[in-house]
Design a protein around this motif. Sequence first.
Motif, PDB file in Angstrom:
ATOM      1  N   ASP A  78       0.838  -1.199   0.000  1.00  0.00           N
ATOM      2  CA  ASP A  78       0.000   0.000   0.000  1.00  0.00           C
ATOM      3  C   ASP A  78       0.875   1.252   0.000  1.00  0.00           C
ATOM      4  O   ASP A  78       2.098   1.172   0.115  1.00  0.00           O
ATOM      5  N   THR A  79       0.225   2.389  -0.129  1.00  0.00           N
ATOM      6  CA  THR A  79       0.948   3.660  -0.185  1.00  0.00           C
ATOM      7  C   THR A  79       1.767   3.892   1.065  1.00  0.00           C
ATOM      8  O   THR A  79       2.940   4.259   0.981  1.00  0.00           O
ATOM      9  N   HIS A  80       1.161   3.669   2.213  1.00  0.00           N
ATOM     10  CA  HIS A  80       1.870   3.944   3.465  1.00  0.00           C
ATOM     11  C   HIS A  80       3.081   3.035   3.641  1.00  0.00           C
ATOM     12  O   HIS A  80       4.118   3.477   4.127  1.00  0.00           O
ATOM     13  N   GLY A  81       2.973   1.791   3.238  1.00  0.00           N
ATOM     14  CA  GLY A  81       4.114   0.881   3.312  1.00  0.00           C
ATOM     15  C   GLY A  81       5.233   1.311   2.384  1.00  0.00           C
ATOM     16  O   GLY A  81       6.416   1.253   2.742  1.00  0.00           O
ATOM     17  N   ALA A  82       4.880   1.753   1.186  1.00  0.00           N
ATOM     18  CA  ALA A  82       5.886   2.223   0.231  1.00  0.00           C
ATOM     19  C   ALA A  82       6.585   3.472   0.766  1.00  0.00           C
ATOM     20  O   ALA A  82       7.815   3.584   0.690  1.00  0.00           O
ATOM     21  N   ILE A  83       5.802   4.392   1.321  1.00  0.00           N
ATOM     22  CA  ILE A  83       6.385   5.614   1.885  1.00  0.00           C
ATOM     23  C   ILE A  83       7.300   5.264   3.053  1.00  0.00           C
ATOM     24  O   ILE A  83       8.422   5.790   3.150  1.00  0.00           O
ATOM     25  N   ARG A  84       6.840   4.379   3.913  1.00  0.00           N
ATOM     26  CA  ARG A  84       7.643   3.997   5.084  1.00  0.00           C
ATOM     27  C   ARG A  84       8.985   3.409   4.660  1.00  0.00           C
ATOM     28  O   ARG A  84      10.043   3.798   5.157  1.00  0.00           O
ATOM     29  N   LYS A  85       8.977   2.494   3.697  1.00  0.00           N
ATOM     30  CA  LYS A  85      10.222   1.878   3.234  1.00  0.00           C
ATOM     31  C   LYS A  85      11.122   2.898   2.540  1.00  0.00           C
ATOM     32  O   LYS A  85      12.341   2.884   2.710  1.00  0.00           O
ATOM     33  N   PHE A  86      10.516   3.784   1.758  1.00  0.00           N
ATOM     34  CA  PHE A  86      11.270   4.857   1.098  1.00  0.00           C
ATOM     35  C   PHE A  86      11.957   5.740   2.134  1.00  0.00           C
ATOM     36  O   PHE A  86      13.148   6.023   2.038  1.00  0.00           O
ATOM     37  N   GLU A  87      11.199   6.151   3.138  1.00  0.00           N
ATOM     38  CA  GLU A  87      11.757   7.017   4.185  1.00  0.00           C
ATOM     39  C   GLU A  87      12.855   6.304   4.978  1.00  0.00           C
ATOM     40  O   GLU A  87      13.883   6.909   5.309  1.00  0.00           O
ATOM     41  N   GLN A  88      12.649   5.043   5.276  1.00  0.00           N
ATOM     42  CA  GLN A  88      13.669   4.285   6.012  1.00  0.00           C
ATOM     43  C   GLN A  88      14.966   4.201   5.217  1.00  0.00           C
ATOM     44  O   GLN A  88      16.053   4.392   5.771  1.00  0.00           O
ATOM     45  N   GLU A  89      14.846   3.943   3.931  1.00  0.00           N
ATOM     46  CA  GLU A  89      16.051   3.815   3.098  1.00  0.00           C
ATOM     47  C   GLU A  89      16.743   5.160   2.903  1.00  0.00           C
ATOM     48  O   GLU A  89      17.967   5.239   2.923  1.00  0.00           O
ATOM     49  N   THR A  90      15.962   6.223   2.711  1.00  0.00           N
ATOM     50  CA  THR A  90      16.593   7.541   2.526  1.00  0.00           C
ATOM     51  C   THR A  90      17.225   8.051   3.812  1.00  0.00           C
ATOM     52  O   THR A  90      18.153   8.859   3.761  1.00  0.00           O
ATOM     53  N   ALA A  91      16.754   7.585   4.961  1.00  0.00           N
ATOM     54  CA  ALA A  91      17.317   8.028   6.244  1.00  0.00           C
ATOM     55  C   ALA A  91      18.623   7.311   6.587  1.00  0.00           C
ATOM     56  O   ALA A  91      19.360   7.782   7.455  1.00  0.00           O
ATOM     57  N   LYS A  92      18.908   6.216   5.912  1.00  0.00           N
ATOM     58  CA  LYS A  92      20.127   5.452   6.208  1.00  0.00           C
ATOM     59  C   LYS A  92      21.368   6.232   5.785  1.00  0.00           C
ATOM     60  O   LYS A  92      21.468   6.680   4.641  1.00  0.00           O
ATOM     61  N   ALA A  93      22.296   6.349   6.679  1.00  0.00           N
ATOM     62  CA  ALA A  93      23.561   7.009   6.353  1.00  0.00           C
ATOM     63  C   ALA A  93      24.388   6.144   5.409  1.00  0.00           C
ATOM     64  O   ALA A  93      25.175   6.660   4.620  1.00  0.00           O
ATOM     65  N   ASN A  94      24.211   4.845   5.490  1.00  0.00           N
ATOM     66  CA  ASN A  94      25.005   3.926   4.669  1.00  0.00           C
ATOM     67  C   ASN A  94      24.105   3.093   3.743  1.00  0.00           C
ATOM     68  O   ASN A  94      24.261   1.876   3.654  1.00  0.00           O
ATOM     69  N   SER A  95      23.190   3.747   3.059  1.00  0.00           N
ATOM     70  CA  SER A  95      22.288   3.045   2.152  1.00  0.00           C
ATOM     71  C   SER A  95      23.093   2.277   1.113  1.00  0.00           C
ATOM     72  O   SER A  95      24.158   2.727   0.669  1.00  0.00           O
ATOM     73  N   ALA A  96      22.591   1.139   0.737  1.00  0.00           N
ATOM     74  CA  ALA A  96      23.240   0.325  -0.289  1.00  0.00           C
ATOM     75  C   ALA A  96      22.955   0.852  -1.695  1.00  0.00           C
ATOM     76  O   ALA A  96      23.455   0.296  -2.667  1.00  0.00           O
ATOM     77  N   PHE A  97      22.182   1.937  -1.802  1.00  0.00           N
ATOM     78  CA  PHE A  97      21.755   2.448  -3.104  1.00  0.00           C
ATOM     79  C   PHE A  97      22.184   3.901  -3.308  1.00  0.00           C
ATOM     80  O   PHE A  97      22.101   4.711  -2.390  1.00  0.00           O
ATOM     81  N   ARG A  98      22.578   4.219  -4.528  1.00  0.00           N
ATOM     82  CA  ARG A  98      22.918   5.604  -4.866  1.00  0.00           C
ATOM     83  C   ARG A  98      21.659   6.452  -5.004  1.00  0.00           C
ATOM     84  O   ARG A  98      21.667   7.627  -4.685  1.00  0.00           O
TER      85      ARG A  98
END
Length: 183
Positions: free
Chosen positions: A43-63
């Motif tokens: 759902d939208t909220h789950g997608a937003i939550r995962k997006f926010e979690q990944e963008t908040a990571k200082a050491n994200s595995a993604f550029r």
Amino acid sequence: MAECVIFVEGSRKTDNGDLRNGFGRLLRQANLRQMPLLVMCDDTHGAIRKFEQETAKANSAFRRVLLLVDLDGPSASRAAWLAAHGLTAHMDRIFFMVQKMEGWFLSQPTMVQDFYRPKLAHALPKAAPEQVSHPDRVLENCTTGTRKGRYHKTGHGALLLAQLQLPNLRAAFSDVARLLDTL
């Protein structure tokens, strides 16, 4: 470090259809140097939550961390949607399916007609896809009584995604063009 992840609003379940595969087949038409990792979120909220979690990571595995969700409204509601979800600062990394994914299908009526051959029970709307407030309901109504049965969001949606013509989708929807430019 991996290049890109896209958190996508859409069912993770594959028993009725594989939306992740449908989106992947659609994006392969772009002949990208490297395909993004597609993470389906129910759902939208789950997608937003995962997006926010990944963008908040200082050491994200993604550029690049991107979000693809239904706008559930006309393009004019984009700014309000971003503000309501506290995502205005990330607007360059958020892409919308206007109004919903099914709007993309309505933008290519010949493809829809071919998929549901020999004939749809009711004609597809003549209005621009962005003007159809509930394209999923329109597809359900138009396909009732066809041999493939009534439109099913994951079952038929995954198959229809794979049949869309990406250049036409890019021309019809600014967010698709922006997404492809970002990838």
